[in-house]
Design a protein around this motif. Sequence first.
Motif, PDB file in Angstrom:
ATOM      1  N   ALA A  73       0.817  -1.208   0.000  1.00 18.02           N
ATOM      2  CA  ALA A  73       0.000   0.000   0.000  1.00 18.02           C
ATOM      3  C   ALA A  73       0.856   1.266   0.000  1.00 18.02           C
ATOM      4  O   ALA A  73       0.410   2.321  -0.434  1.00 18.02           O
ATOM      5  N   PHE A  81      -5.457  -6.976 -11.875  1.00 13.98           N
ATOM      6  CA  PHE A  81      -5.209  -8.410 -11.868  1.00 13.98           C
ATOM      7  C   PHE A  81      -5.889  -9.106 -13.040  1.00 13.98           C
ATOM      8  O   PHE A  81      -6.862  -8.613 -13.605  1.00 13.98           O
ATOM      9  N   TYR A  87     -14.534  -6.316  -6.002  1.00 16.23           N
ATOM     10  CA  TYR A  87     -15.233  -6.716  -4.778  1.00 16.23           C
ATOM     11  C   TYR A  87     -16.690  -6.954  -5.147  1.00 16.23           C
ATOM     12  O   TYR A  87     -17.424  -6.012  -5.465  1.00 16.23           O
TER      13      TYR A  87
ATOM     14  N   GLU B 184      -6.820 -13.183  -4.925  1.00 13.55           N
ATOM     15  CA  GLU B 184      -6.455 -11.957  -5.652  1.00 13.55           C
ATOM     16  C   GLU B 184      -7.231 -10.753  -5.123  1.00 13.55           C
ATOM     17  O   GLU B 184      -6.721  -9.647  -5.101  1.00 13.55           O
ATOM     18  N   GLN B 185      -8.487 -10.994  -4.687  1.00 11.47           N
ATOM     19  CA  GLN B 185      -9.266  -9.907  -4.092  1.00 11.47           C
ATOM     20  C   GLN B 185      -8.562  -9.362  -2.858  1.00 11.47           C
ATOM     21  O   GLN B 185      -8.483  -8.153  -2.646  1.00 11.47           O
ATOM     22  N   GLU B 187      -5.411  -9.511  -2.236  1.00 13.22           N
ATOM     23  CA  GLU B 187      -4.198  -8.798  -2.636  1.00 13.22           C
ATOM     24  C   GLU B 187      -4.540  -7.438  -3.215  1.00 13.22           C
ATOM     25  O   GLU B 187      -3.839  -6.455  -2.966  1.00 13.22           O
ATOM     26  N   ALA B 188      -5.639  -7.411  -4.004  1.00 12.35           N
ATOM     27  CA  ALA B 188      -6.057  -6.128  -4.567  1.00 12.35           C
ATOM     28  C   ALA B 188      -6.358  -5.151  -3.436  1.00 12.35           C
ATOM     29  O   ALA B 188      -5.947  -3.996  -3.474  1.00 12.35           O
ATOM     30  N   ALA B 189      -7.065  -5.641  -2.404  1.00  6.68           N
ATOM     31  CA  ALA B 189      -7.412  -4.774  -1.284  1.00  6.68           C
ATOM     32  C   ALA B 189      -6.152  -4.333  -0.551  1.00  6.68           C
ATOM     33  O   ALA B 189      -6.048  -3.190  -0.087  1.00  6.68           O
ATOM     34  N   GLU B 190      -5.178  -5.244  -0.475  1.00  6.95           N
ATOM     35  CA  GLU B 190      -3.931  -4.906   0.195  1.00  6.95           C
ATOM     36  C   GLU B 190      -3.248  -3.761  -0.554  1.00  6.95           C
ATOM     37  O   GLU B 190      -2.768  -2.808   0.053  1.00  6.95           O
ATOM     38  N   MET B 191      -3.248  -3.864  -1.891  1.00 10.18           N
ATOM     39  CA  MET B 191      -2.643  -2.791  -2.685  1.00 10.18           C
ATOM     40  C   MET B 191      -3.449  -1.509  -2.564  1.00 10.18           C
ATOM     41  O   MET B 191      -2.901  -0.419  -2.652  1.00 10.18           O
ATOM     42  N   ASP B 192      -4.761  -1.648  -2.373  1.00 14.45           N
ATOM     43  CA  ASP B 192      -5.617  -0.470  -2.228  1.00 14.45           C
ATOM     44  C   ASP B 192      -5.460   0.184  -0.862  1.00 14.45           C
ATOM     45  O   ASP B 192      -6.169   1.140  -0.551  1.00 14.45           O
ATOM     46  N   GLY B 193      -4.604  -0.381  -0.036  1.00 13.58           N
ATOM     47  CA  GLY B 193      -4.318   0.245   1.244  1.00 13.58           C
ATOM     48  C   GLY B 193      -5.184  -0.233   2.387  1.00 13.58           C
ATOM     49  O   GLY B 193      -5.237   0.405   3.434  1.00 13.58           O
ATOM     50  N   ALA B 194      -5.894  -1.356   2.206  1.00  8.33           N
ATOM     51  CA  ALA B 194      -6.722  -1.875   3.286  1.00  8.33           C
ATOM     52  C   ALA B 194      -5.876  -2.741   4.212  1.00  8.33           C
ATOM     53  O   ALA B 194      -5.195  -3.650   3.756  1.00  8.33           O
ATOM     54  N   SER B 198      -9.566  -3.754   7.983  1.00  8.06           N
ATOM     55  CA  SER B 198     -10.431  -3.279   6.903  1.00  8.06           C
ATOM     56  C   SER B 198     -10.783  -4.418   5.966  1.00  8.06           C
ATOM     57  O   SER B 198     -11.917  -4.527   5.499  1.00  8.06           O
TER      58      SER B 198
END
Lengths: 332, 290
Positions: A73, A81, A87, B184-185, B187-194, B198
Amino acid sequence: MGTITLAQVTKSFGDVEVIPPLDLEINDGEFVVFVGPSGCGKSTLLRLIAGLEDVTSGLIRIDGTDATALPPARRSLAMVFQSYALYPHMSVRKNIGFPLKMAGMNAAEADKRINAAAKVLNLTDYLDRRPGQLSGGQRQRVAIGRAIVREPSAFLFDEPLSNLDAALRVNMRLEISELHQTLKTTMVYVTHDQVEAMTMADKIVVLHAGVIEQVGSPLELYNKPRNKFVAGFIGSPKMNFLQGAPAAEHNAHSIGIRPEHLTLSVDDGAWPGTVGVAEHLGSDTFLHVDSGAHGILNIRTSGEVDLHHGDKVFLTPDPARLHRFDASGLTL
Amino acid sequence: MVTAHSRTAARLMISPAVVLLLGWMIIPLSMTIYFSFLRYNLLSPGMEEWAGLTNYRYFLTDPAFFAALTNTLLLVGGVLLITVVGGTALAVLLDQPMWGQGIVRILVIAPFFVMPTVSALVWKNMFMNPVNGLFAHAFKAVGLQPFDFLSHAPLMSIILIVSWQWLPFATLILLTAMQSLDQEQQEAAEMDGAGVLSRFIYLTIPHLTRAITVVILIQTIFLLSVFAEILVTTNGGPGTASTNLTYLVYAQSLLQFDVGGGSAGGIVAVILANIVAIFLMRMIGKNLDT
Ligand SMILES: Nc1ncnc2c1ncn2[C@@H]1O[C@H](COP(=O)(O)OP(=O)(O)O)[C@@H](O)[C@H]1O
Ligand SMILES: [Mg+2]
């Protein structure tokens, strides 16, 4: 800003070294494509840059500062991806706004950015839908929207188009290229499809078993492949390789000639052969010619040729376009 | 293709099953309804006579009825709360990669295989017994007066016992749901700063709602009719402190031999269960759509 530098980066899973020591420089605003066959470590390399995997050794610098130990982050990178990773229980608006919400941005500013992104990506009419109610291409755009609202210093794409059908893939390819022209942000794009690489990249990084085989612009790779692997991987249909007598003529262990650099004739030429399969594409014709000792050769010729299975033909290579390789596969 | 012909054939073919099921339900139900309108006491056989709504009036005005109703709702609500919260927590823990994962998972599921009577007896005699129980020893070890769970907090104790039995069920369902959470969801959230919290709130919980709904619906059906645990531990007492509706019906018809009154109670319980079911379906059933 969006420069990324990898210095002597390695990655091992257990005892298996997937990425041997690797150096790479990605400049600000560049569209860099990692291309290579499946399993060569492209995704792993991208995930190392993203911070989703820890490097085994080496340094990653983003915008000049050491980011090796930073969590994903904090690297100001955004990733798209292959599976979109949207989500599912959130509307498109909330999906796109999620990184802003996590960053604690105020609602007005966030809304402004979401609407701007939706406009760029043609998603304005779909903001209140769920991802499940969208087509593949729209989902892909939502994933891209979620990446652009953050205004990251670089975008990372991991085979973003491989779940789309062929026609849509061509469209999205254009859209992503256009997005790059508009945003002028660094983009790192992973694909196994050399056509995507050639059409989109400013700079292509050809990977093979975790090793960088060559880095260069699409035309550099096409015209001056550093070795036999790059020569065979870049270009479609694939380059023809010949060994033995014709190679010895040119003082090489083997020679390569692209299908579009062979001249076809029905009465005279260097290598005689028999037409096997003829693929008529309209604009072009791909011929598979069995030339006996030289094996099967691919030729690309005009769409007008009227040749069929079993016809006798002669092939002549363009000497200026011949690639020569030594015994270890390096270009001479 | 669904043609009119195939639809008729399909109806014909499922009809035996439907008739059988209907018979299975309707015959006992109508007999119970019939009995509930009779003055029918096992102590005076052959004296059955029509009683109209008397049985219902007695059952509904019995102070024990309201106590039982409250206890039933507390029992169901309490157990649901403990099992859903505890089950989610356990599922999160068991989903982490760890050594001996297989064995630990089997151990967690084990209580579900223990019969209710047995587990209630084990709890009563080995844990909650004020003299010999493990809890009593533990209290004494830290210098406290042993607490007699079953006589001072009877309903709470039963909630505890029943929760222990149902926790594995909730854990199992939620763990299965957890495992289908897309990597992957995350990881995506991790990259989004969650952060971890969260991601739990915005991804894991919404992902689990459907499984939680299933857990709540299934458990409610079974928890409305908890009986064995009460019978072997408190016998509904002291007074009516741990009597639920099922136990009240039992006490009415088999302890007081009043079949008519018991049947009326049974019908009331059925109606209440249906009210709860409708309420539940309204409230959370929409989570099951699509
Ligand atoms: N988490 C992992 N654990 C072990 N091996 C892995 C892991 N991820 C990838 N690999 C291995 O690393 C190699 C490169 O994988 P990947 O980067 O996904 O390839 P690509 O994206 O180029 O197809 C593969 O051989 C794969 O089996
Ligand atoms: Mg990959």
